[in-house]
Design a protein around this motif. Structure first.
Motif, mmCIF file in Angstrom:
data_model
loop_
_atom_site.group_PDB
_atom_site.id
_atom_site.type_symbol
_atom_site.label_atom_id
_atom_site.label_comp_id
_atom_site.label_asym_id
_atom_site.label_seq_id
_atom_site.Cartn_x
_atom_site.Cartn_y
_atom_site.Cartn_z
ATOM 1 N N VAL A 174 0.920 -1.140 -0.026
ATOM 2 C CA VAL A 174 -0.057 0.082 0.005
ATOM 3 C C VAL A 174 0.998 1.135 -0.066
ATOM 4 N N ALA A 203 -2.494 -0.999 -4.055
ATOM 5 C CA ALA A 203 -3.335 0.056 -3.519
ATOM 6 C C ALA A 203 -2.567 1.417 -3.257
ATOM 7 N N GLU A 204 -3.267 2.698 -3.265
ATOM 8 C CA GLU A 204 -2.644 3.742 -2.773
ATOM 9 C C GLU A 204 -3.540 4.668 -2.004
ATOM 10 N N LEU A 205 -3.116 5.257 -0.926
ATOM 11 C CA LEU A 205 -3.833 6.255 -0.243
ATOM 12 C C LEU A 205 -3.188 7.593 -0.515
ATOM 13 N N ASP A 222 -12.693 6.375 6.070
ATOM 14 C CA ASP A 222 -12.194 6.160 4.461
ATOM 15 C C ASP A 222 -12.541 7.438 3.720
ATOM 16 N N VAL A 227 -8.684 6.512 -1.848
ATOM 17 C CA VAL A 227 -8.282 5.146 -2.099
ATOM 18 C C VAL A 227 -8.246 4.741 -3.523
ATOM 19 N N VAL A 234 -6.075 -2.218 1.665
ATOM 20 C CA VAL A 234 -6.371 -1.054 2.509
ATOM 21 C C VAL A 234 -6.959 -1.636 3.676
ATOM 22 N N ARG A 238 -5.515 -1.329 7.393
ATOM 23 C CA ARG A 238 -6.056 -0.525 8.602
ATOM 24 C C ARG A 238 -6.149 -1.460 9.877
#
Length: 246
Positions: A174, A203-205, A222, A227, A234, A238
């Protein structure tokens, strides 16, 4: 990064918001009132004073006599003792510490600034008052701290709390990107690593530094960040953060 200035500002805000709100429940700390929150912060401050003065972490904490002090009065006293101790010490002086790579006063100077900003957010949420944005430099430092020290170091040092999450991660990454920085959290299957760079991720935040710091500390949901990519990775991150920061 001026950690003392950050600590001073967030402590002052914590006291301001706490006054008149001591009986209110803290939604981000289930089972606590603001009085409990203030007492916790005070006990944390005094614990660090003991770590610095004695060179080791105290065996039994907190001392039972602290329970007799009113929460805000205890918080004010603890802050005076903490800041007095920090002002008298150089960053490279040794201190009792659970983080083996950096057993110094400087570690606690940083840690107490980050501890206080998160708990003043807790107090703001309890009081129902608008929350002050975390400055970018403090938020970026806090993101780095929670990912590298709480998550990466925690998973390596106390793996029994992270086994299920690491297995679920399956080696996927992530990315956490904000403020010109991009951290890559590679999850499992056996270890968790944190690096920085442009490598691909499952995935990318993204979001503001303030928003991502709050999300990583589970002080926001979220809807406050963006996201992209695999949502299950993700969710796994978390869950691991819950183990690392509870």
């Amino acid at each position: 990064m001026d950690f003392h200035a950050a600590l001073d500002a967030d402590y002052a805000r914590l006291v301001e918001v706490s006054s008149g709100s001591l009986d209110r429940p803290v939604p981000t700390c289930p089972g606590w009132t603001v009085a409990d929150l203030d007492r916790h912060v005070a006990e944390v401050y005094l614990h660090k004073v003991a770590c610095i003065r004695e060179g080791v972490e105290p065996a039994d904490w907190p001392p039972p006599q602290l329970a007799a002090e009113e929460p805000l009065a205890l918080l004010r006293r603890a802050y005076r003792e903490l800041t007095g101790e920090l002002a008298a010490r150089a960053d490279d002086e040794p201190s009792g510490n659970w983080y083996a790579p950096d057993p110094t006063v400087g570690f606690w100077r940083r840690r107490m600034a980050q501890e206080t900003v998160i708990h003043r957010i807790d107090a703001e949420l309890a009081a129902g008052t608008p929350s002050v944005d975390v400055p970018d430099d403090l938020a970026l430092d806090g993101i780095d701290e929670v990912l590298r020290i709480f998550l990466e170091y925690g998973a390596a040092t106390w793996p029994e709390y992270f086994v299920d999450g690491l297995a679920e991660g399956g080696g996927r990454s992530v990315a956490v990107a904000t403020g010109g920085r991009r951290w890559l959290v590679a999850i499992g299957p056996d270890v968790l690593t944190v690096t920085e760079g442009d490598a691909p991720a499952a995935a990318e935040l993204t979001g503001s530094p303030d928003a991502l710091l709050r999300w990583l500390w589970r002080r926001a949901d979220d809807t406050t960040v963006t996201v992209t990519g695999d949502p299950t990775t993700v969710t796994t991150l978390r869950s691991l953060l819950h183990a690392a920061t509870q």
